[in-house]
Design a protein around this motif. Structure first.
Motif, PDB file in Angstrom:
ATOM      1  N   LYS A   9      67.658   2.218  -2.327  1.00  0.00           N
ATOM      2  CA  LYS A   9      69.021   2.432  -2.803  1.00  0.00           C
ATOM      3  C   LYS A   9      69.176   1.678  -4.098  1.00  0.00           C
ATOM      4  CE  LYS A   9      71.867   3.930   0.824  1.00  0.00           C
ATOM      5  NZ  LYS A   9      73.184   4.213   1.078  1.00  0.00           N
ATOM      6  N   PRO A  10      69.441   2.357  -5.193  1.00  0.00           N
ATOM      7  CA  PRO A  10      69.646   3.797  -5.301  1.00  0.00           C
ATOM      8  C   PRO A  10      68.318   4.547  -5.200  1.00  0.00           C
ATOM      9  CG  PRO A  10      69.687   2.828  -7.486  1.00  0.00           C
ATOM     10  CD  PRO A  10      69.558   1.688  -6.500  1.00  0.00           C
ATOM     11  N   ASP A  11      68.416   5.859  -5.111  1.00  0.00           N
ATOM     12  CA  ASP A  11      67.247   6.713  -5.077  1.00  0.00           C
ATOM     13  C   ASP A  11      66.468   6.535  -6.386  1.00  0.00           C
ATOM     14  OD1 ASP A  11      65.777   9.219  -4.084  1.00  0.00           O
ATOM     15  OD2 ASP A  11      66.417   9.763  -6.120  1.00  0.00           O
TER      16      ASP A  11
END
Length: 169
Positions: free
Chosen positions: A115-117
């Protein structure tokens, strides 16, 4: 005995629900297009500006502090054991034609994903470095043509895979 079967059934149901809600491994095509487009600056002035933007983006988006910052490397500490936060490594490599290519790598250390991708982070990073703003298209919208994002026939770059593993592109 019945209690044991109910526990197993509840566990299986929970696992199925979690797996069904997971989006790991699914990358929007427009995000992938932006994230994998080469980031190549064409002049010293442009490269200096883009490198400054790269450092600004990393320091503003990383949960980890900078470990190294030079004319060719921006690297954060991390990733720490089991954490979903991304660690970043940005490189600047001169090309034979006088241009430079800025590489992006992001990864975490969690079995649950990052997170994030990493793909979204790569797209956001590249848009910010090129334009000074990050505006990744929303799913379903029309992305900018690839020719507008980068020149053709540029060297490969690094980015993390959807599972968080570093991969070369």
């Amino acid at each position: 005995m019945i209690k044991q079967y109910l526990s197993i059934a509840a566990l299986c149901t929970f696992g199925t629900l979690v797996a069904g809600c997971s989006t790991r491994g699914q990358v929007q095509p427009d995000v992938m297009q932006i994230a994998t487009a080469p980031l190549t600056c064409s002049s010293k002035a442009e490269c200096d500006l883009w490198w400054q933007r790269a450092q600004t983006w990393v320091t503003g988006h990383s949960r980890y502090p900078l470990e190294s910052s030079s004319d060719t490397l921006i690297q954060t500490t991390g990733p720490d054991g089991g954490k979903r936060a991304l660690a970043y490594e940005i490189t600047k490599t001169p090309n034979n034609d006088g241009t430079s290519t800025i590489g992006f790598a992001a990864h975490c250390d969690s079995a649950l994903g990052c997170k994030p991708d990493p793909w979204q982070a790569g797209a956001d990073f590249k848009l910010f470095v090129r334009n000074g703003t990050a505006n990744v298209p929303a799913p379903g919208s029309t992305p900018a043509p690839a020719a507008a994002l980068a020149p053709e026939a540029m060297p490969a770059q690094s980015i993390a895979s959807p599972t968080g593993e570093p991969a070369s592109q």
